[in-house]
Design a protein around this motif. Structure first.
Motif, PDB file in Angstrom:
ATOM      1  N   SER B 125      18.133  43.615 -12.672  1.00 32.20           N
ATOM      2  CA  SER B 125      18.777  43.894 -13.963  1.00 32.20           C
ATOM      3  C   SER B 125      20.201  44.406 -13.750  1.00 32.20           C
ATOM      4  O   SER B 125      21.102  44.081 -14.523  1.00 32.20           O
ATOM      5  CB  SER B 125      17.949  44.873 -14.797  1.00 32.20           C
ATOM      6  N   ASP B 126      20.413  45.167 -12.647  1.00 31.44           N
ATOM      7  CA  ASP B 126      21.753  45.656 -12.346  1.00 31.44           C
ATOM      8  C   ASP B 126      22.690  44.497 -11.998  1.00 31.44           C
ATOM      9  O   ASP B 126      23.844  44.469 -12.432  1.00 31.44           O
ATOM     10  CB  ASP B 126      21.675  46.657 -11.185  1.00 31.44           C
ATOM     11  N   MET B 127      22.138  43.549 -11.235  1.00 35.64           N
ATOM     12  CA  MET B 127      22.944  42.371 -10.880  1.00 35.64           C
ATOM     13  C   MET B 127      23.350  41.603 -12.131  1.00 35.64           C
ATOM     14  O   MET B 127      24.496  41.194 -12.290  1.00 35.64           O
ATOM     15  CB  MET B 127      22.145  41.451  -9.937  1.00 35.64           C
ATOM     16  N   LEU B 128      22.383  41.427 -13.039  1.00 36.28           N
ATOM     17  CA  LEU B 128      22.656  40.711 -14.293  1.00 36.28           C
ATOM     18  C   LEU B 128      23.694  41.460 -15.125  1.00 36.28           C
ATOM     19  O   LEU B 128      24.614  40.852 -15.680  1.00 36.28           O
ATOM     20  CB  LEU B 128      21.356  40.565 -15.093  1.00 36.28           C
ATOM     21  N   ARG B 129      23.526  42.807 -15.186  1.00 40.05           N
ATOM     22  CA  ARG B 129      24.447  43.632 -15.975  1.00 40.05           C
ATOM     23  C   ARG B 129      25.862  43.530 -15.414  1.00 40.05           C
ATOM     24  O   ARG B 129      26.829  43.378 -16.158  1.00 40.05           O
ATOM     25  CB  ARG B 129      23.955  45.081 -15.945  1.00 40.05           C
ATOM     26  N   GLN B 130      25.949  43.556 -14.079  1.00 37.17           N
ATOM     27  CA  GLN B 130      27.277  43.465 -13.443  1.00 37.17           C
ATOM     28  C   GLN B 130      27.941  42.126 -13.747  1.00 37.17           C
ATOM     29  O   GLN B 130      29.128  42.060 -14.011  1.00 37.17           O
ATOM     30  CB  GLN B 130      27.136  43.636 -11.940  1.00 37.17           C
ATOM     31  N   ARG B 132      27.444  40.292 -16.358  1.00 36.24           N
ATOM     32  CA  ARG B 132      27.855  40.280 -17.771  1.00 36.24           C
ATOM     33  C   ARG B 132      29.106  41.117 -17.996  1.00 36.24           C
ATOM     34  O   ARG B 132      30.046  40.681 -18.651  1.00 36.24           O
ATOM     35  CB  ARG B 132      26.709  40.805 -18.643  1.00 36.24           C
ATOM     36  N   THR B 133      29.130  42.337 -17.415  1.00 37.93           N
ATOM     37  CA  THR B 133      30.258  43.244 -17.686  1.00 37.93           C
ATOM     38  C   THR B 133      31.557  42.714 -17.087  1.00 37.93           C
ATOM     39  O   THR B 133      32.604  42.835 -17.696  1.00 37.93           O
ATOM     40  CB  THR B 133      29.997  44.665 -17.139  1.00 37.93           C
ATOM     41  N   THR B 134      31.484  42.071 -15.917  1.00 38.94           N
ATOM     42  CA  THR B 134      32.724  41.568 -15.311  1.00 38.94           C
ATOM     43  C   THR B 134      33.306  40.435 -16.137  1.00 38.94           C
ATOM     44  O   THR B 134      34.513  40.256 -16.191  1.00 38.94           O
ATOM     45  CB  THR B 134      32.494  41.074 -13.876  1.00 38.94           C
ATOM     46  N   SER B 135      32.418  39.690 -16.804  1.00 34.71           N
ATOM     47  CA  SER B 135      32.936  38.548 -17.561  1.00 34.71           C
ATOM     48  C   SER B 135      33.308  38.928 -18.999  1.00 34.71           C
ATOM     49  O   SER B 135      34.105  38.253 -19.624  1.00 34.71           O
ATOM     50  CB  SER B 135      31.899  37.420 -17.570  1.00 34.71           C
TER      51      SER B 135
END
Lengths: 166, 337
Positions: B125-130, B132-135
Motif C-alpha cells: 500500500s505504501d508503494m501504491l501511495r508513493q 500516486r503522490t509522485t504523480s
C-alpha cells in the motif's frame, strides 16, 4: 557456551522422551513379532513360512507403530553376511513403504501386474540403492497394504510372498 | 479417532518436513545464538545482526542441505535414533483426539496472517501511495525560516539539503527512503519542536540509514524472511534484526555528530504519549493491537536511548562466536527431524 549447548541437547532428548509417556503407540523396535503385532493393532499379520536358502529366521529387526497409522516391519538377514536381505512391510497406509523401507529400488527395470493367489499384486524388478539387483511385490489385503522386498531375482520373492498367504 | 491419512502424508512429505523442521531448527538456532550473545557478552548491534541473520539463513537452507547429503534422513530408522523426532509430538492426540499438529498448524497460520497484515500489505500500500503522490500532488513549499533551520542542522553532515522533503504536519515525523534517489522526509512539527542540535542528530540518524542502504543487509534479510513467511521465529528474528539496525544507525549518528547526549534526548522526545495510541473509536482487539504497538514502539525507543553512551565495541575476534554457534547449530539440528 558449550554448557548451554549441552543443556539444549539434554532438553531436546527430554522432549523426545516425553511423548512416550503420554502416548505409547509410536514407532518402536521390538524383540518378537507377537509383541510388535499386539502393539501395532494389525489383526492379521502375514508371516512368511518359506525362506530362501541363506536367509535366517527369526527376523533380525522388527519395528511397529499404531500411530499415526498402523505399521509392522520385519527384516530378515543373510546368515553368512548378516546383511538385510528380505524386508516385509504391512501397514494401513500406502505411504509406509517410503518411510519404512531401509533398502529401496533405485532403478526399476520392469514393473508388471502379477496374480498372487487370486490377488492382484504389483511386481517390480530392478537395482536397489545398495547396488544389488532386487525385486519387490506389493498388494492390498482388506485395509492393509503389504510389501515384500528381496535382494534377488523375483522367483524366490514370489515363493516367499505366496508362503505368507494361506 | 484415526489421524486423517492426508495429514500424515503431508507431514511425511518433503514440504511437510521442510516446514516442520524449519520452525524447530529456527527455535534451536535462536536459543543457541542468544546463549552465544550472552556467553561472549556481545554488545555491538552489528554483531548481533550477524547472529540474527544466521538464524534466518540456517532456518531456510539447513533442511534442503541435510536432505541433499543424507536423503534417508527423514525415514523411520533415522527418526528412531534422532535427538528429537517432531512426529512424536505432532501425532499426540489431546483435547478430544485432536493431534498436536493442528495446534502447530494454527500457530503457523497466525504467523502468515501477521505477515500479510503487518509486513506485506503495508509495503504494497505504501508503494501504491508513493506512486500516486509522485504523480498527483505538488510538494509542500516550506518557509525560509524552516528551510534555513534544516540547512543549519545538515551543516557538517554528508547530505544535500535539497534531498530533504518537508511535509506540513504537526506530528513528529521523520523517515528516509533509500534507492537511487535517497530522500529524508521531515515534518514541520518536528522541525519546530526540536532545537537545531536535536534536529541535526535526528537527521544524522536518517543519513546513517541511507549510508547503510548501500549495503542492503535488511533487504536481503527481508527477502529471506518473506520466503519463511510461515515461520514465527524468522518473523521475530527479522524484527530484532531491524531493531538492531536502528541502534547501528544511532552509533553512526554519534560518529557523525559527536553528540551522544543530544541523540539520547532527541530519542526521548520522539517517545509517543499513551494518548497518541488511544483512539476512542477503537474497541476490543483493535484497542489491544493499538496498545501493543504503543508499548513495543516505546520499548524500542527507551532501549535505544538507554544504550547510548554505553561502550558496545566487541573485540576483533567477534567472528569466532558466530562460527562456534553456527557449528553447534548445524550439528544439533542435523539430529532434529
Amino acid at each position: 557456551m558449550l554448557l548451554a549447548a549441552a543443556g539444549v541437547i539434554a532438553l531436546l532428548a527430554a522432549l523426545n522422551w516425553v511423548p512416550s509417556l503420554m502416548q505409547r503407540d509410536f514407532v518402536k523396535q521390538y524383540n518378537s513379532i507377537d509383541e510388535a503385532k499386539r502393539s501395532s493393532g494389525i489383526t492379521t499379520v502375514l508371516i512368511p513360512t518359506y525362506f530362501p536358502e541363506g536367509i535366517s529366521w527369526p527376523a533380525s529387526f522388527i519395528v511397529a507403530q499404531k500411530r499415526p497409522y498402523q505399521a509392522l516391519v520385519m527384516e530378515f538377514s543373510e546368515t553368512a553376511s548378516g546383511k538385510t536381505s528380505l524386508i516385509v512391510i504391512q501397514s494401513s497406509s500406502p505411504d509406509a513403504e517410503k518411510q519404512f523401507q531401509r533398502i529401496r529400488i533405485s532403478e526399476i527395470k520392469e514393473e508388471t501386474e502379477f496374480p498372487l493367489k487370486g490377488r492382484s499384486a504389483s511386481l517390480r524388478t530392478g537395482t536397489c540403492d545398495n547396488g544389488m539387483s532386487c525385486s519387490s511385490l506389493t498388494w492390498q489385503e482388506g485395509s492393509i497394504y503389504h510389501s515384500v522386498l528381496f535382494m534377488s531375482s523375483p522367483f524366490e520373492l514370489i515363493k516367499v510372498s505366496e508362503s505368507m498367504i494361506r | 479417532m484415526d489421524i486423517p491419512m492426508h495429514m500424515t502424508t503431508f507431514i511425511t512429505s518433503y514440504w511437510g518436513m521442510y516446514i516442520a523442521q524449519s520452525v524447530i531448527h529456527s527455535i534451536i538456532a535462536s536459543v543457541i545464538a542468544e546463549c552465544a550473545i550472552l556467553a561472549w557478552t556481545i554488545g555491538s548491534p552489528q554483531v548481533k545482526q550477524s547472529f540474527r541473520l544466521m538464524v534466518i539463513v540456517l532456518s531456510l537452507v539447513s533442511f534442503p542441505i541435510y536432505q541433499f547429503f543424507v536423503p534417508r534422513r527423514g525415514d523411520v530408522y533415522f527418526r528412531l535414533s534422532s535427538l528429537l523426532d517432531s512426529n512424536r509430538w505432532f501425532f499426540i492426540e489431546r483435547w478430544g483426539s485432536m493431534p498436536i499438529f493442528i495446534v502447530f498448524t494454527a500457530i503457523l497460520a497466525i504467523t502468515v496472517v501477521i505477515f500479510i497484515i503487518q509486513e506485506l500489505f503495508p509495503i504494497l500500500s505504501d508503494m501504491l501511495r508513493q506512486m500516486r503522490t509522485t504523480s498527483l500532488s505538488a510538494p509542500y513549499e516550506a518557509d525560509s525560516e524552516i528551510r534555513s533551520k534544516v540547512a543549519g542542522a545538515l551543516d557538517g553532515l554528508p547530505f544535500d539539503d535539497r534531498l530533504v522533503e518537508i511535509s506540513d504536519d504537526d506530528d513528529l515525523a521523520l523517515f528516509s527512503s533509500t534507492g537511487l534517489k535517497p530522500m529524508i522526509y521531515v515534518s514541520t512539527g518536528l522541525i519546530s519542536s526540536f532545537s537545531t542540535e536535536h534536529l541535526q542528530v535526528a537527521l544524522a540518524h536518517e543519513v546513517a540509514h541511507i549510508q547503510r542502504s548501500r549495503k542492503p543487509l535488511l533487504i536481503f534479510a527481508y527477502l529471506l524472511r518473506v520466503l519463511l513467511f510461515f515461520n514465527p521465529v524468522a518473523m521475530i528474528e527479522f524484527r530484532r534484526l531491524a531493531h538492531e539496525e536502528e541502534k547501528v544507525c544511532d552509533d553512526i549518528a554519534i560518529e557523525l555528530t559527536g553528540k551522544p547526549d543530544t541523540l539520547s534526548e532527541a530519542i526521548e522526545m520522539l517517545r509517543p504519549a499513551p494518548e497518541d495510541y488511544e483512539d476512542p473509536g477503537h474497541r476490543g482487539a483493535e484497542r489491544l493491537v493499538s496498545s501493543l504497538e504503543y508499548h513495543s514502539h516505546d520499548l524500542l525507543l527507551r532501549s535505544r536511548a538507554a544504550r547510548i553512551g554505553r561502550p558496545t565495541q566487541d573485540g576483533p575476534f567477534w567472528g569466532v562466536p558466530i562460527i562456534v554457534a553456527m557449528a553447534l547449530i548445524i550439528c544439533i539440528n542435523y539430529f532434529v527431524v
